[in-house]
Motif scaffolding. Structure first.
Motif, short mmCIF file in Angstrom:
data_model
loop_
_atom_site.label_atom_id
_atom_site.label_comp_id
_atom_site.label_asym_id
_atom_site.label_seq_id
_atom_site.Cartn_x
_atom_site.Cartn_y
_atom_site.Cartn_z
N UNK A 1 13.17 -23.01 -9.63
CA UNK A 1 13.83 -23.43 -10.85
C UNK A 1 13.80 -22.28 -11.84
N UNK A 2 14.96 -22.00 -12.37
CA UNK A 2 15.02 -20.95 -13.37
C UNK A 2 14.31 -21.38 -14.64
N UNK B 3 11.16 -26.73 -2.26
CA UNK B 3 12.33 -27.22 -1.55
C UNK B 3 13.21 -26.03 -1.21
N UNK B 4 14.05 -26.16 -0.19
CA UNK B 4 15.03 -25.08 0.04
C UNK B 4 16.02 -24.97 -1.11
N UNK B 5 16.60 -23.77 -1.25
CA UNK B 5 17.33 -23.40 -2.44
C UNK B 5 18.49 -24.30 -2.87
N UNK B 6 19.44 -24.63 -1.98
CA UNK B 6 20.56 -25.44 -2.43
C UNK B 6 20.16 -26.84 -2.87
N UNK B 7 19.19 -27.44 -2.17
CA UNK B 7 18.74 -28.79 -2.56
C UNK B 7 18.08 -28.73 -3.93
N UNK B 8 17.31 -27.68 -4.14
CA UNK B 8 16.63 -27.51 -5.43
C UNK B 8 17.62 -27.35 -6.57
N UNK B 9 18.64 -26.50 -6.34
CA UNK B 9 19.63 -26.29 -7.38
C UNK B 9 20.42 -27.56 -7.65
N UNK B 10 20.75 -28.27 -6.57
CA UNK B 10 21.49 -29.52 -6.74
C UNK B 10 20.68 -30.53 -7.55
N UNK B 51 8.06 -33.34 -11.34
CA UNK B 51 7.76 -33.24 -9.90
C UNK B 51 8.29 -31.91 -9.37
N UNK B 52 9.48 -31.51 -9.84
CA UNK B 52 10.02 -30.22 -9.39
C UNK B 52 9.18 -29.06 -9.91
N UNK B 53 8.46 -29.24 -11.02
CA UNK B 53 7.67 -28.16 -11.59
C UNK B 53 6.22 -28.22 -11.15
N UNK B 54 5.94 -28.83 -10.02
CA UNK B 54 4.60 -28.87 -9.42
C UNK B 54 3.57 -29.58 -10.28
N UNK B 55 4.02 -30.54 -11.10
CA UNK B 55 3.05 -31.24 -11.93
C UNK B 55 3.13 -32.73 -11.61
N UNK B 56 2.57 -33.08 -10.46
CA UNK B 56 2.73 -34.46 -9.99
C UNK B 56 1.95 -35.45 -10.85
N UNK B 57 0.79 -35.02 -11.32
CA UNK B 57 -0.02 -35.95 -12.10
C UNK B 57 0.66 -36.29 -13.42
N UNK B 58 1.24 -35.25 -14.07
CA UNK B 58 1.93 -35.49 -15.33
C UNK B 58 3.18 -36.31 -15.09
N UNK B 59 3.83 -36.12 -13.93
CA UNK B 59 5.01 -36.92 -13.61
C UNK B 59 4.64 -38.39 -13.48
N UNK B 60 3.52 -38.66 -12.80
CA UNK B 60 3.10 -40.05 -12.65
C UNK B 60 2.71 -40.65 -13.99
#
Lengths: 101, 176
Positions: A1-2, B3-10, B51-60
């Motif tokens: 993520x940018x 995640x792989x790049x296109x899925x992440x960007x999407x 969740x995308x930013x690796x912060x699962x606890x804060x997401x929950x």
């Protein structure tokens, strides 16, 4: 993520929240915009913690504290709101002059 | 999360568009209950961002506290009022709204130029090289628990006292 994209999105959320907080006449909508501002701050904390401080996780802990403060604010806000509504039959911000009785 | 790049960007584009449209909906919907639900959409997409930013606890925590408690409380506060006073609140474009719009737009533009002008990657490489490259065998949630019980013990207790005081105050204000 940018990093820049998330920061721009959170700056957008912050400015939308400030605009709504100042201009909304309904008090519930002002509370919602306050939540938007706190969420923008939280997004910045989590993103910077992921990019710059991924071992220490201090941004995550601070965002948990901000979430707890927001929970306290969201408990206080509707309580004051229901009290004002019971006395005034209105939730307009510019009519809430309860102190001059 | 890796995640792989296109899925992440999407996913980033999808969540960002949901967030932008939802926050516009919080402002622009005529009926307050619709704007409360679009606030829920904004909060859910922010939690997926975490969740995308690796912060699962804060997401929950975001999903439980914001969507489960705060948004439900706001919807309750909307349903508590009578609905007739929502329609006359709108279409009142005063001078103050224009001034506030200008101020907020200038805040956004200045923040955006600052964000674009700063060279983030230099800062990333200087900070990453200073960190100790230890292998983290424990997960993020365990690490957050360790920090909350050691380094951040006093703020943790203070925040619980603040929550207790706020809840008692809210009950005593609302009960009357």
């Amino acid at each position: 993520m940018m990093l820049e994209h998330v920061l721009i999105i959170s700056a957008y959320l912050f400015s939308i929240g400030i605009y709504g907080l100042i201009t909304s006449r309904n008090m519930v909508r002002a509370l919602m915009c306050l939540e938007l501002i706190l969420n923008a701050v939280n997004m910045n904390f989590v993103t910077f913690s992921d990019f710059f401080d991924s071992r220490q996780l201090k941004g995550n802990i601070f965002s948990i504290f901000v979430i707890a403060i927001a929970a306290a604010e969201a408990a206080i806000g509707p309580a004051i709101l229901s009290s004002i509504y019971r006395n005034r039959k209105s939730t307009r911000i510019n009519q809430s002059n309860l102190l001059n009785k | 999360m890796d995640l792989p790049g296109p899925i992440h960007d999407f996913l980033v584009v999808l969540l960002g568009s949901g967030l932008i449209l939802g926050s516009m909906g919080v402002l622009l919907f005529n009926n307050s209950i619709y704007s409360a639900f679009s606030l829920g959409l904004v909060l859910v997409s922010i939690s997926l961002f975490y969740i995308l930013a690796n912060a699962q606890f804060v997401a929950a925590a975001q999903l439980l506290i914001y969507v489960g408690a705060i948004n439900v409380l706001i919807i309750f506060a909307v349903m508590f009022m009578k609905g007739s006073e929502y329609s006359k609140d709108f279409n009142l474009w005063t001078v103050g709204n224009g001034v506030t719009f200008l101020v907020c737009t200038s805040i956004f533009v200045s923040l955006m130029t600052t964000i674009v002008d700063t060279s983030w990657y230099g800062i990333i490489w200087t900070t990453r090289s200073n960190q100790i490259l230890e292998q983290d065998l424990i997960s993020n949630s365990q690490q957050i628990g360790i920090y909350l019980s050691t380094y951040f013990f006093l703020p943790f207790e203070l925040i619980s006292i603040i929550l207790l005081a706020a809840l008692i105050g809210a009950i005593s204000v609302a009960r009357q």
